[in-house]
Design an enzyme around this catalytic site. Structure first.
Site, PDB file in Angstrom:
ATOM      1  N   ASN A  12      -4.600  -5.142   5.502  1.00  0.00           N
ATOM      2  CA  ASN A  12      -3.755  -5.454   4.340  1.00  0.00           C
ATOM      3  C   ASN A  12      -2.514  -4.572   4.400  1.00  0.00           C
ATOM      4  OD1 ASN A  12      -2.675  -5.998   1.839  1.00  0.00           O
ATOM      5  ND2 ASN A  12      -4.283  -4.977   0.666  1.00  0.00           N
ATOM      6  N   TRP A  13      -1.416  -5.147   4.902  1.00  0.00           N
ATOM      7  CA  TRP A  13      -0.158  -4.385   5.043  1.00  0.00           C
ATOM      8  C   TRP A  13       0.484  -4.274   3.671  1.00  0.00           C
ATOM      9  CZ3 TRP A  13       2.986  -6.626   9.806  1.00  0.00           C
ATOM     10  CH2 TRP A  13       2.204  -6.478  10.959  1.00  0.00           C
ATOM     11  N   LYS A  14      -0.100  -3.438   2.838  1.00  0.00           N
ATOM     12  CA  LYS A  14       0.337  -3.500   1.448  1.00  0.00           C
ATOM     13  C   LYS A  14       1.573  -2.679   1.114  1.00  0.00           C
ATOM     14  CE  LYS A  14      -3.377  -0.445  -0.016  1.00  0.00           C
ATOM     15  NZ  LYS A  14      -4.497  -0.400  -0.948  1.00  0.00           N
ATOM     16  N   HIS A  97      -7.446  -9.063  -5.425  1.00  0.00           N
ATOM     17  CA  HIS A  97      -7.407  -7.676  -4.934  1.00  0.00           C
ATOM     18  C   HIS A  97      -7.317  -6.758  -6.149  1.00  0.00           C
ATOM     19  CE1 HIS A  97      -5.845  -3.981  -3.134  1.00  0.00           C
ATOM     20  NE2 HIS A  97      -6.402  -4.399  -2.010  1.00  0.00           N
ATOM     21  N   GLU A  99      -5.601  -4.309  -6.867  1.00  0.00           N
ATOM     22  CA  GLU A  99      -4.243  -4.030  -7.375  1.00  0.00           C
ATOM     23  C   GLU A  99      -3.713  -5.208  -8.188  1.00  0.00           C
ATOM     24  OE1 GLU A  99      -2.704  -2.816  -3.578  1.00  0.00           O
ATOM     25  OE2 GLU A  99      -4.023  -1.072  -3.702  1.00  0.00           O
ATOM     26  N   GLU A 169     -14.965  -3.995  -2.590  1.00  0.00           N
ATOM     27  CA  GLU A 169     -14.029  -2.875  -2.596  1.00  0.00           C
ATOM     28  C   GLU A 169     -14.162  -2.108  -3.902  1.00  0.00           C
ATOM     29  OE1 GLU A 169     -10.529  -3.422   0.207  1.00  0.00           O
ATOM     30  OE2 GLU A 169      -9.959  -4.410  -1.629  1.00  0.00           O
ATOM     31  N   GLY A 175      -7.375   3.308  -1.503  1.00  0.00           N
ATOM     32  CA  GLY A 175      -6.163   4.116  -1.379  1.00  0.00           C
ATOM     33  C   GLY A 175      -6.353   5.551  -1.855  1.00  0.00           C
ATOM     34  N   SER A 215     -10.582   2.887   1.742  1.00  0.00           N
ATOM     35  CA  SER A 215     -10.370   4.088   2.581  1.00  0.00           C
ATOM     36  C   SER A 215     -11.087   4.030   3.929  1.00  0.00           C
ATOM     37  CB  SER A 215     -10.756   5.348   1.803  1.00  0.00           C
ATOM     38  OG  SER A 215      -9.939   5.482   0.659  1.00  0.00           O
ATOM     39  N   GLY A 236      -6.627  -1.029   4.256  1.00  0.00           N
ATOM     40  CA  GLY A 236      -5.279  -0.943   3.679  1.00  0.00           C
ATOM     41  C   GLY A 236      -4.450   0.075   4.439  1.00  0.00           C
ATOM     42  N   GLY A 237      -4.417   1.302   3.926  1.00  0.00           N
ATOM     43  CA  GLY A 237      -3.585   2.367   4.492  1.00  0.00           C
ATOM     44  C   GLY A 237      -3.672   2.489   6.011  1.00  0.00           C
TER      45      GLY A 237
HETATM   46  P1  PGA Z   1      -7.274   1.354   1.552  1.00  0.00           P
HETATM   47  O1  PGA Z   1      -6.933  -0.068   0.871  1.00  0.00           O
HETATM   48  O2  PGA Z   1      -7.906   1.077   2.877  1.00  0.00           O
HETATM   49  O3  PGA Z   1      -5.940   2.032   1.674  1.00  0.00           O
HETATM   50  O4  PGA Z   1      -8.221   2.065   0.633  1.00  0.00           O
HETATM   51  C1  PGA Z   1      -7.864  -1.106   0.869  1.00  0.00           C
HETATM   52  C2  PGA Z   1      -7.212  -2.373   0.395  1.00  0.00           C
HETATM   53  O5  PGA Z   1      -6.019  -2.398   0.084  1.00  0.00           O
HETATM   54  O6  PGA Z   1      -7.864  -3.407   0.311  1.00  0.00           O
END
Ligand code: PGA
Length: 263
Positions: A12-14, A97, A99, A169, A175, A215, A236-237
């Site tokens: 996930n290139w957030k 998601h 977020e 999640e 994050g 994470s 994500g990260g």
């Molecule tokens: P993260 O994000 O790996 O940075 O915790 C997970 C995600 O955005 O689904």
């Protein structure tokens, strides 16, 4: 059959990458990640970069997904990008998601409409579910998962559900650098699969893929991917770091090899 199934690693290139940044990043990723038959790698760039990335991307190596999509196929919805507009570009779409749920106040009703819109348009949805820290501490984890599964999969057939992906999640692990313990993930995955079985039958519950996210990095990925019933990871990260992401794909490959009994 389950042992043979590919492991899915979703990135996930957030972060807010511009078209130029995303293009440079993809170039680096293609040089660094060693793709494997047994690992399905899916990239989720932001909506602005989907089109240029899809033209640059080597489709033999990576698949593409969208981070979100709107639930009406057509109409006057200023600013929204519908699943119908995304259908020729992506294989997957994230739905609900954390977020989206927490920053943009998307509720289970919206998640349900988005799930149906994705399925209607031939895009495989990745339904993201998970409890907050407060809910976990209050012992409400299973109740929250139950509610999010029931609402998210509402109005889908057992066959459609079997083709979906659920990402577990926990909100407190996204994050934050704080990840769930493999035992907690294992229990949540078992619970999710049982719920799907209860609602849609054994076949749907066997076929649906369940990922862990929160994470995940190159050091801890192996411990999640080796959990029985875990079909992959939503990253994500660490998906925005070539070396970490390549390490995660490599862990997935190793876990797959060990499932097959190859040393
Ligand atoms: P993260 O994000 O790996 O940075 O915790 C997970 C995600 O955005 O689904």
């Amino acid at each position: 059959m389950r042992n043979n199934r590919k492991i899915m690693i979703a990135g996930n290139w957030k972060e807010h990458l511009t078209v130029g940044q995303a293009s440079i990043f993809l170039h680096g990723l293609e040089q660094t990640v060693q793709t494997r038959q047994s690992v399905e790698v899916v990239l989720f760039p932001n909506v602005l970069t989907l089109q240029p990335i899809s033209m640059q991307l080597d489709r033999r190596k990576f698949r593409m997904g969208a981070q979100d999509g709107f639930y009406e196929d057509a109409g006057a919805y200023t600013g929204e990008v519908s699943m119908a507009m995304l259908r020729d570009l992506v294989h997957y779409v994230l739905v609900g998601h954390s977020e989206r749920r927490h920053i943009f106040n998307e509720n289970d009703d919206i998640a349900s409409k988005k799930m149906q819109a994705a399925v209607r348009n031939g895009i495989m949805p990745v339904l993201c579910i998970g409890e907050t820290l407060q809910e976990r501490l209050a012992g409400e984890t299973n109740q929250i998962l139950h509610n999010q599964i029931t609402a998210g999969l509402r109005n889908l057939t057992a066959r459609e559900v079997g083709a979906c992906v659920i990402a577990y999640e926990p909100v407190w692990a996204i994050g934050t650098g704080e990840f769930a313990l493999p035992d907690q993930v294992s229990r949540a995955i078992d619970y999710i699969r049982k719920q799907v079985e209860h609602l849609f039958g054994e076949r749907a519950s066997e076929n649906i893929r369940i990922l862990y996210g929160g994470s995940v990095d190159d050091h801890n990925a192996g411990s999640f991917l080796s959990i029985a019933g875990c079909d992959g990871a939503l990253v994500g990260g660490a998906s925005l770091n070539y070396h970490k992401f390549a390490g995660i794909v490599e862990s997935a490959y190793r876990v797959h090899q060990s499932r097959l009994g190859v040393r």
